[in-house]
Design a protein around this motif. Structure first.
Motif, PDB file in Angstrom:
ATOM      1  N   VAL A 138       8.169  -5.730  42.422  1.00 27.87           N
ATOM      2  CA  VAL A 138       7.153  -4.691  42.513  1.00 27.87           C
ATOM      3  C   VAL A 138       6.194  -4.852  41.332  1.00 27.87           C
ATOM      4  O   VAL A 138       6.586  -4.628  40.187  1.00 27.87           O
ATOM      5  N   ASN A 139       4.979  -5.242  41.599  1.00 27.93           N
ATOM      6  CA  ASN A 139       3.953  -5.346  40.564  1.00 27.93           C
ATOM      7  C   ASN A 139       3.082  -4.094  40.598  1.00 27.93           C
ATOM      8  O   ASN A 139       2.605  -3.692  41.660  1.00 27.93           O
ATOM      9  N   TYR A 140       2.894  -3.474  39.438  1.00 32.95           N
ATOM     10  CA  TYR A 140       2.090  -2.257  39.355  1.00 32.95           C
ATOM     11  C   TYR A 140       1.095  -2.369  38.212  1.00 32.95           C
ATOM     12  O   TYR A 140       1.298  -3.117  37.256  1.00 32.95           O
ATOM     13  N   ASP A 141       0.000  -1.639  38.327  1.00 35.28           N
ATOM     14  CA  ASP A 141      -1.019  -1.684  37.276  1.00 35.28           C
ATOM     15  C   ASP A 141      -1.889  -0.440  37.367  1.00 35.28           C
ATOM     16  O   ASP A 141      -1.932   0.230  38.401  1.00 35.28           O
ATOM     17  N   GLY A 142      -2.551  -0.147  36.255  1.00 38.02           N
ATOM     18  CA  GLY A 142      -3.493   0.970  36.215  1.00 38.02           C
ATOM     19  C   GLY A 142      -4.852   0.477  35.767  1.00 38.02           C
ATOM     20  O   GLY A 142      -4.953  -0.522  35.041  1.00 38.02           O
ATOM     21  N   GLN A 163       6.212 -12.697  50.529  1.00 38.76           N
ATOM     22  CA  GLN A 163       5.579 -11.924  51.594  1.00 38.76           C
ATOM     23  C   GLN A 163       5.371 -10.477  51.137  1.00 38.76           C
ATOM     24  O   GLN A 163       6.265  -9.875  50.543  1.00 38.76           O
ATOM     25  N   VAL A 164       4.183  -9.947  51.397  1.00 34.10           N
ATOM     26  CA  VAL A 164       3.861  -8.578  51.000  1.00 34.10           C
ATOM     27  C   VAL A 164       4.551  -7.603  51.946  1.00 34.10           C
ATOM     28  O   VAL A 164       4.318  -7.616  53.158  1.00 34.10           O
ATOM     29  N   MET A 165       5.386  -6.759  51.376  1.00 33.86           N
ATOM     30  CA  MET A 165       6.124  -5.763  52.162  1.00 33.86           C
ATOM     31  C   MET A 165       5.408  -4.413  52.179  1.00 33.86           C
ATOM     32  O   MET A 165       5.677  -3.560  53.016  1.00 33.86           O
ATOM     33  N   GLY A 166       4.511  -4.230  51.218  1.00 38.56           N
ATOM     34  CA  GLY A 166       3.764  -2.973  51.158  1.00 38.56           C
ATOM     35  C   GLY A 166       2.855  -2.973  49.953  1.00 38.56           C
ATOM     36  O   GLY A 166       3.101  -3.672  48.963  1.00 38.56           O
ATOM     37  N   SER A 167       1.763  -2.213  50.029  1.00 37.69           N
ATOM     38  CA  SER A 167       0.835  -2.096  48.907  1.00 37.69           C
ATOM     39  C   SER A 167       0.136  -0.752  48.982  1.00 37.69           C
ATOM     40  O   SER A 167       0.056  -0.141  50.055  1.00 37.69           O
ATOM     41  N   LEU A 168      -0.344  -0.286  47.843  1.00 38.95           N
ATOM     42  CA  LEU A 168      -1.110   0.959  47.811  1.00 38.95           C
ATOM     43  C   LEU A 168      -2.106   0.917  46.669  1.00 38.95           C
ATOM     44  O   LEU A 168      -1.935   0.198  45.693  1.00 38.95           O
ATOM     45  N   ILE A 191       8.458   5.467  43.253  1.00 44.96           N
ATOM     46  CA  ILE A 191       8.398   6.389  44.382  1.00 44.96           C
ATOM     47  C   ILE A 191       8.010   5.642  45.659  1.00 44.96           C
ATOM     48  O   ILE A 191       8.541   5.904  46.748  1.00 44.96           O
ATOM     49  N   PHE A 192       7.074   4.685  45.523  1.00 43.46           N
ATOM     50  CA  PHE A 192       6.626   3.904  46.678  1.00 43.46           C
ATOM     51  C   PHE A 192       7.779   3.102  47.271  1.00 43.46           C
ATOM     52  O   PHE A 192       7.892   2.971  48.505  1.00 43.46           O
ATOM     53  N   MET A 193       8.638   2.567  46.433  1.00 39.33           N
ATOM     54  CA  MET A 193       9.815   1.837  46.932  1.00 39.33           C
ATOM     55  C   MET A 193      10.732   2.765  47.719  1.00 39.33           C
ATOM     56  O   MET A 193      11.290   2.377  48.754  1.00 39.33           O
ATOM     57  N   GLU A 194      10.875   3.990  47.228  1.00 38.19           N
ATOM     58  CA  GLU A 194      11.681   4.980  47.965  1.00 38.19           C
ATOM     59  C   GLU A 194      11.046   5.260  49.322  1.00 38.19           C
ATOM     60  O   GLU A 194      11.737   5.378  50.338  1.00 38.19           O
ATOM     61  N   GLU A 195       9.720   5.381  49.344  1.00 36.20           N
ATOM     62  CA  GLU A 195       9.013   5.658  50.599  1.00 36.20           C
ATOM     63  C   GLU A 195       9.165   4.509  51.597  1.00 36.20           C
ATOM     64  O   GLU A 195       9.244   4.735  52.808  1.00 36.20           O
ATOM     65  N   LEU A 196       9.224   3.278  51.080  1.00 36.36           N
ATOM     66  CA  LEU A 196       9.403   2.116  51.951  1.00 36.36           C
ATOM     67  C   LEU A 196      10.851   1.934  52.384  1.00 36.36           C
ATOM     68  O   LEU A 196      11.134   1.166  53.314  1.00 36.36           O
ATOM     69  N   GLY A 197      11.757   2.621  51.700  1.00 38.26           N
ATOM     70  CA  GLY A 197      13.170   2.490  52.019  1.00 38.26           C
ATOM     71  C   GLY A 197      13.758   1.175  51.555  1.00 38.26           C
ATOM     72  O   GLY A 197      14.723   0.680  52.141  1.00 38.26           O
ATOM     73  N   LEU A 198      13.209   0.611  50.482  1.00 40.70           N
ATOM     74  CA  LEU A 198      13.678  -0.677  49.977  1.00 40.70           C
ATOM     75  C   LEU A 198      14.480  -0.484  48.690  1.00 40.70           C
ATOM     76  O   LEU A 198      14.193   0.396  47.901  1.00 40.70           O
ATOM     77  N   ARG A 199      15.463  -1.350  48.491  1.00 42.37           N
ATOM     78  CA  ARG A 199      16.304  -1.311  47.296  1.00 42.37           C
ATOM     79  C   ARG A 199      16.313  -2.700  46.637  1.00 42.37           C
ATOM     80  O   ARG A 199      15.688  -3.627  47.108  1.00 42.37           O
TER      81      ARG A 199
END
Length: 220
Positions: A138-142, A163-168, A191-199
């Motif tokens: 999970v790569n995140y940035d502000g 492969q991209v599993m999700g982005s926001l 939180i986004f990982m929780e929303e995607l249901g990924l662990r």
């Protein structure tokens, strides 16, 4: 100030220097009477009547079109903003007429320290490294949009094959510091990982302070 006033942190949106106009970024760095002396005569072409600039982004664009010394321009803007913050917190600051002299000296010292580095090593492009098999990265940035007085958060989730599993991408109110923004981005990524249901994920961000805080190296 205007942004803090909208959030009811301050009672007045007026400039803390002149107390005449709303303190936008453009006003604080360019229009305020108290910062005119900081710019000297070096950028007087930008103040001609033909120029019509409603934001600091417009000013930067015009400066790039007209003036070759963008390095000095950006340092001047940075030092004016630093002076404004010190004034706000009642800290010692340079008088306006000394700002340009200090900026020129700072740039001169910087370039002197750069002499002899002609054979610099080329910076290698940072490549994305996949996580271990069965894991997600999970790569995140502000990012700060100073002229809009907003901030942005971006998150990308990839599997071990890239492969991209999700982005926001979300816009939020401007936080007080970059570190707070990075921490908010890290929180949103979780939180986004929780929303995607990924662990089974590893998180990767730019702020060393935030990363160390998350893994417990900074108790506070």
């Amino acid at each position: 100030m205007a942004n803090l006033h909208r959030r009811k942190v301050l009672q007045s949106p007026l400039c803390s220097n002149c107390n005449k106009a709303r303190e936008t970024v453009h006003h604080a760095l360019w229009e305020c009477d108290h910062v005119l002396g900081c710019w000297g005569h070096r950028f007087k072409k930008l103040r001609s009547p033909e120029q019509s600039m409603g934001s600091f982004a417009d000013l930067v664009f015009s400066a790039r079109q007209q003036d070759k010394n963008m390095e000095l321009f950006m340092v001047v803007a940075w030092m004016i903003w630093t002076r404004r913050n010190k004034r706000h917190f009642n800290e010692q600051q340079l008088p306006p007429e000394k700002i340009l002299e200090a900026e020129t000296a700072l740039l001169t010292k910087f370039h002197e320290n750069s002499v002899g580095r002609s054979e610099r090593k080329l910076t290698q492009t940072q490549r994305w490294v996949p996580p271990a098999a069965g894991m997600y990265k999970v790569n995140y940035d502000g990012a700060c949009f100073v002229d809009e007085e907003k901030a942005g958060i971006g998150v990308v989730v990839r599997n071990d094959r890239g492969q991209v599993m999700g982005s926001l991408a979300e816009k939020i109110e401007m936080p007080p510091t970059v570190e707070v923004l990075e921490a908010m981005a890290a929180r949103r990524a979780m939180i986004f990982m929780e929303e995607l249901g990924l662990r089974h994920a590893v998180f990767e961000g730019d702020s060393e302070i935030v990363v160390k805080a998350l893994v417990g190296l900074y108790p506070d």
